[in-house]
Write an enzyme that holds these catalytic residues in place. Sequence first.
Site, short mmCIF file in Angstrom:
data_model
loop_
_atom_site.label_atom_id
_atom_site.label_comp_id
_atom_site.label_asym_id
_atom_site.label_seq_id
_atom_site.Cartn_x
_atom_site.Cartn_y
_atom_site.Cartn_z
N GLU A 43 66.76 -24.36 122.40
CA GLU A 43 67.59 -23.38 121.70
C GLU A 43 68.85 -23.03 122.50
OE1 GLU A 43 67.04 -18.88 119.79
OE2 GLU A 43 65.80 -19.52 121.47
N LYS A 116 68.37 -18.78 111.69
CA LYS A 116 67.13 -18.18 112.18
C LYS A 116 66.75 -16.96 111.33
CE LYS A 116 65.28 -16.63 116.68
NZ LYS A 116 65.66 -16.57 118.10
N CYS A 153 62.85 -20.50 117.75
CA CYS A 153 62.27 -19.54 118.69
C CYS A 153 61.38 -18.49 118.02
CB CYS A 153 63.36 -18.92 119.53
SG CYS A 153 62.74 -18.21 121.08
#
Length: 291
Positions: A43, A116, A153
Amino acid sequence: MRKVAFAATQFACSWDTHENIGKAKELAREAARRGANVVLLQELFETPYFCQDQSAEHFALAAPFEGNPLIAEMAELAKALGVVLPVSFFERAGHAHFNSLAMVDADGRVLGLYRKSHIPDGPGYQEKFYFTPGHTGFKVWRTRFGDFGCGICWDQWFPESARAMALMGAEALFYPTAIGTEPPPAPPVDSRDHWRRVMQGHAGANFLPLIASNRIGTEKGNAGEITFYGSSFIAGPTGEIVAELGRGDEGVITAGFDLDEVAKMRASWGLFRDRRPELYGALQSHDGTPE
């Protein structure tokens, strides 16, 4: 038989962005030399993990999705190597900012964008200051080597994310991440094994391979520091870890799977046949109360 080889990379990042990109490319080339068809980078690998602190200066690190020089450079690499390459980057879109991922196919085409969905907020991981929660929904892309889904993540902690991508046809799941020690005032928790077990559960519950890439090294912020614990891994379709890197190792891991054989076993196990979506209304609310 449809054998596909997956790779995860792992390295430390500095404020020399050219060096970071060069390291990512070097490890992607090494993965391709080892036969990888899909290479996962960690990431936000272009810089250190700037979310340790709330600093308006860091918004200058973001760039638009369209015409993004990092994505263009990595797309050129993907084409040269003939590999699928998910690329994590800090996106600016108008006045908003996102923690985003571009999926690059093995011919260098950029297949699309994922933003995300789940944004953490806590000591050392102050992402809500920087990122607007993504509204793209979960994504699964048809690539040269299969249909693949990517979270980013914090998404990896939510079984709903993995299940949604599996239902959309994902044959493997990818999670680029940046996770390590919890700086004060958070309690001194080492979450590495917890982190792994959660994702191993995603692999086993959906009967598909899962690839996780984390960074290493100690990065200092204004208020403290985080030591990222690496431990990138590849899990097989029953949740078993088949390849892994250590806490401080720089490098590449690879593992191959016959995706046709995995699909046959997934169908025979009944994990999707026996689902009862009409009973899952509680998942559509924050407090478990069906609408």
